[in-house]
Design an enzyme around this catalytic site. Sequence first.
Site, PDB file in Angstrom:
ATOM      1  N   SER A 110      75.986 -26.057 -14.729  1.00 32.01           N
ATOM      2  CA  SER A 110      74.734 -26.565 -15.245  1.00 32.01           C
ATOM      3  C   SER A 110      74.278 -25.935 -16.557  1.00 32.01           C
ATOM      4  O   SER A 110      73.465 -26.515 -17.275  1.00 32.01           O
ATOM      5  CB  SER A 110      73.639 -26.367 -14.198  1.00 32.01           C
ATOM      6  OG  SER A 110      73.419 -24.982 -13.982  1.00 32.01           O
ATOM      7  N   SER A 162      77.927 -22.249 -12.557  1.00 31.53           N
ATOM      8  CA  SER A 162      77.160 -22.820 -13.665  1.00 31.53           C
ATOM      9  C   SER A 162      77.202 -22.026 -14.963  1.00 31.53           C
ATOM     10  O   SER A 162      76.725 -22.496 -15.988  1.00 31.53           O
ATOM     11  CB  SER A 162      75.703 -23.007 -13.255  1.00 31.53           C
ATOM     12  OG  SER A 162      75.573 -24.165 -12.473  1.00 31.53           O
ATOM     13  N   LYS A 222      68.583 -20.506 -21.223  1.00 35.00           N
ATOM     14  CA  LYS A 222      68.628 -21.700 -20.384  1.00 35.00           C
ATOM     15  C   LYS A 222      67.196 -22.062 -20.002  1.00 35.00           C
ATOM     16  O   LYS A 222      66.368 -21.173 -19.737  1.00 35.00           O
ATOM     17  CB  LYS A 222      69.462 -21.392 -19.125  1.00 35.00           C
ATOM     18  CG  LYS A 222      69.732 -22.602 -18.235  1.00 35.00           C
ATOM     19  CD  LYS A 222      70.669 -22.208 -17.080  1.00 35.00           C
ATOM     20  CE  LYS A 222      71.016 -23.381 -16.189  1.00 35.00           C
ATOM     21  NZ  LYS A 222      71.974 -22.988 -15.123  1.00 35.00           N
TER      22      LYS A 222
END
Lengths: 521, 103, 497
Positions: free
Chosen positions: C161, C185, C86
């Site tokens: 996310s 997330s 990420k």
Amino acid sequence: MQTLEEVLERYEAVIGLEVHTELTTLETKMFCGCKLEFGAEPNTHTCPVCLGLPGALPVPNKAAIESIVLAGLATNCDIEKHSMFYRKNYMYPDMAKNFQTTQGPVAFCMRGHLDLEVGGAAAKERHGLAGAKAGDAFENVTVTEEGYRAHVGITRIHMEEDAGKMVHVGGEEGRIAGATHSLVDYNRAGTPLIELVTEPDLRTPEEARLFMQKLRQIYLTLGISDCSMEEGSLRCDGNVSLRRRGSTELGTKTELKNINSFKSLHDGLLYEIRRQAQVLDEGGIIYQETRHWDPSAKRTIVMRVKETADDYRLFPEPDLAPYDLSDEFISRVRAKLPELPDDKAARFQEEFGLSAYDAQHLVEHRSTASFFEACMADADKKLAKPVANLIINDVTAWLNANADASLEDSALTPARAVQLVGLVDAGAISSKQGKEVFAAVLEEDADPKAIVEERGMEQVSDTGAIEAVVDAVLAENPDKVEQYKGGKMGLIGFFVGQCMKQMQGKGNPQLINQLLEEKLS
Amino acid sequence: MTQHLTESEVRGIAEYTRIGMTEDEVAQMTVDLNSIIDSLEPIREYQLDGVEPTFHPIGSLSNVMREDVEAAGFTQEEALANAPKQQNGSFLIPAILGDGGDR
Amino acid sequence: MAALGTPFGQMSVAQLQAGLAAKEFSCHEVAAATLDVIEEADAPLHAFLEVTRDAALAAADALDARVDADAFAQAGALAGVPVGYKDNMNLVGTHTTCASNMLESYVSPYTATCVAKTLQAGAVPVGKLNMDEFAFGSSTETSAFGPTLNPWDATRVPGGSSGGSAAAVAAGLVPVALGSDTGGSIRQPASFCGVVGVKPTYGMVSRYGVVAFGSSLDQVGPFARTVEDAALALNAICGHDPLDCTSQPCSVDFTANLSEGVKGMKVGIIPAFMEAEGLSAEVKAKVEEAAAKLEAAGAELREVELPNAKAAISAYYVLGPCEAFSNLARFDSVRYGYSDPGHKDLGSQYEASRAKGFGLEARRRIMLGSYLLSAGVYEQYYYPAQQVRTLITEDYMKAFDQVDCLLAPAAPRTAFKFGEMAEPAEMYLSDMFTISINIAGNGGMSMPVGLGAESGLPVGVQLMGPAFKDENMLRVAAELERIYGPAPVAPGFKAGE
């Protein structure tokens, strides 16, 4: 403006201090392993943490926590076992994270105090002392023989981190006002900083100065900081407000910044007290504002007006675990406490029969205190008082005159000091000659005895030799002898002077005096 | 919807957080924030007397510290590598007007 | 429709490592082929923000040179495995943008501990993955560089996310990716994309080097298509880090009990979650079905109450923005990040840089947090939210006195369409089942259990475990995997479809 005495007649000055001290004797910063070093090339002691890079996390320096606990123990604070770090949020470019990691309502050290001994002329500044006798007590004061003792409360000492340094370019004298841009260096960012906050217990500029001096002495003794006001490792802000005598309500305070010496602290507060009095006398209002002491202009100037209280959005720092200090941790730190200046002074009085005044002066600096102890290690105890005098007067004067000098590195070893004092004490040289020898020791790096011999300074204490000179002087001045006998006793000084002159200053003044008095009676 | 924040207060928050906003943005942000704050109301209606707060999850950790030992950091070049502007080994910023708080 | 991805990207860690050990292919070949496929296939998907070709090939070549194929097992749990990160995780020399204009040109001068640990375990870093800007969102729509598409349906969001991480694994571009989870997330996008996503107990994985959103809530965890792969990745990244005060030691081998089955395990169902308003029928049906199958496999089902979990969303939307407001203050145009040009004074440079550098949701949360922490307001929201945290934590502790693992929905529904959630408060509800575990700090994960009856899209069930006993939920997940089969690679999509 009125004088301080005039102002304090009608107003009470209420002073509190906030003292920031960098823990310069540590190896590394508060929350990262970057080296602590003053004056390095900009941004050479940085890492993700102290540059506030995205993703970086703080880890507290254990030695810094030990230092603040040490500071708390030395200033009679309660050590709080449970405390936390907080984030104090405000944006300023020298603060990499744009929040300062500090402590919240509970600091490591709470509710301490220091007692100040105020004597001499400064003691007269304190209102309400007139007519008081030793032992009397009022407010936070106990009257003593020399003046008074003031009990000054310490609200707290908390742990935080220092900001980076900025250089403002394009304006006058590096001032922020008028600068076109600024350069930021984060070497200092994250330096462990302890902030001590006093209760508003101080009443005169002199008390404030004495408090700072005493605190500095303690921190130096603890070895937690180099306490250099010049380099900014010891910084002080003063809050001051006035209130009419008899009133218990606090007036509006102003905050004094940019104090880089004890003198600035004293003079800045003095000015501020007189300025506020003038404003109040003229029916004006004191604004809550930050003021800057300008030592060259000898006045304070407004930096900014605080219209509303600052809102720093303080909240517990989630990245740092809370503290739960164990008794064992605290007692381990307590075991490291060195003898503090007050305790040392008490011991000097007890052990060597020194006066409180002499003992306090000796412990004012770590170097003079340890020099005295080194001198007395082998010396006769009866020399304690003259050794103390030598240190308090001659050595201190020499140190004051030579800013770069240090006693440890000087030619005056404890052995030489004792020898010098011994020569005077034995009457081998006069005390005036003693001063000459003192200077010569430092200058020539030689033993006092060798200097005395080389310069032929040995005092003549042979009664026969002195008697001959005395007789000759009296014979040469029959008119003066008449006048003396007629009651002009002051002429004794003239006769002594004449005898000394004939003996090139080597005559023992006590013996000369004694013989003159015999012969003239 | 309750008016928790006025546009003027939102403007104040924008100033404090140093986020430039147009009047239109302030107006929309005021609507958004009021709506979000409305949804937070349950927290104020909760019976919480005598409940200790938990500021740190998994509360068993305390006294986490490191030894006072130097660790490798950045060179000046590395420190400044992402600087938008730099000069003489320092980060360069334009003039600071007013002042930024407690100093 | 041809599946997207490569044979390598679609393999499990065990399959890859078996091939590497048998010298059927080299680490270099795996890396190069994976990079090629990503560069081609990711264009429409947009899971990656940066492909780190140089770093990947260097790591692969170093492995090939160092590792004697006969001793491949010693090369590390992730030896030769292409891993994506990420884009809030620092990897030295790569961009770390947090999908924000603020950090578009930021190059990391250091590496996050979780990333470093995967590299020590032999991972091959192939790139940085898309996300909601600074992790503020549940759809990856707030990425400043454009959203990631759901590999199951290009008209739908991958969740967020960590949407890029979930999509990359679901599409078969990489076997393993790392994400972070502040309120769901990892779990919600894992559910939307039909992959395994694990949020470990707070403190199990170091947060050092992961750009902070909510410091007391954030936790890093793996995405994978199999439970074993997720467990292997977890083995690699967990443990105490001297650079993170909140990290804790961990010596568990999370693969150890995966084959033990659930016989004798007590699995809790939370009735209030099952009756929650907004829970779609198909998700509810899937959770009930999974519960029934676990019971059939020997688990004992029990109903447990989390009476205070209903306050979790409001507590979260207090705590998250407050911490974020403070964490994002450092983006000030001075040391790094977007600096708006041409300003004569710092104040106007600050305001323009932060206005243009941050997207709308970031600005909203910063301002919300600033308000909630202000004098007089702090006592009304922040402090009670931390009190609520105490109650929720106690709820979970009591629940785990009764059961070994909890079973619940991961998200209230399957992946929604782009633009469908227009109101912030509405979007916030998509984390209604995941948030409470972040508040308490326990571990939680999303486990794919097939497709929803109505939408035909992946559904994940959420498993939650006692603090620092994350092996419990992995053990149950492994049973579900035996029941439902391993997560399939997303059937693929054609760009623009």
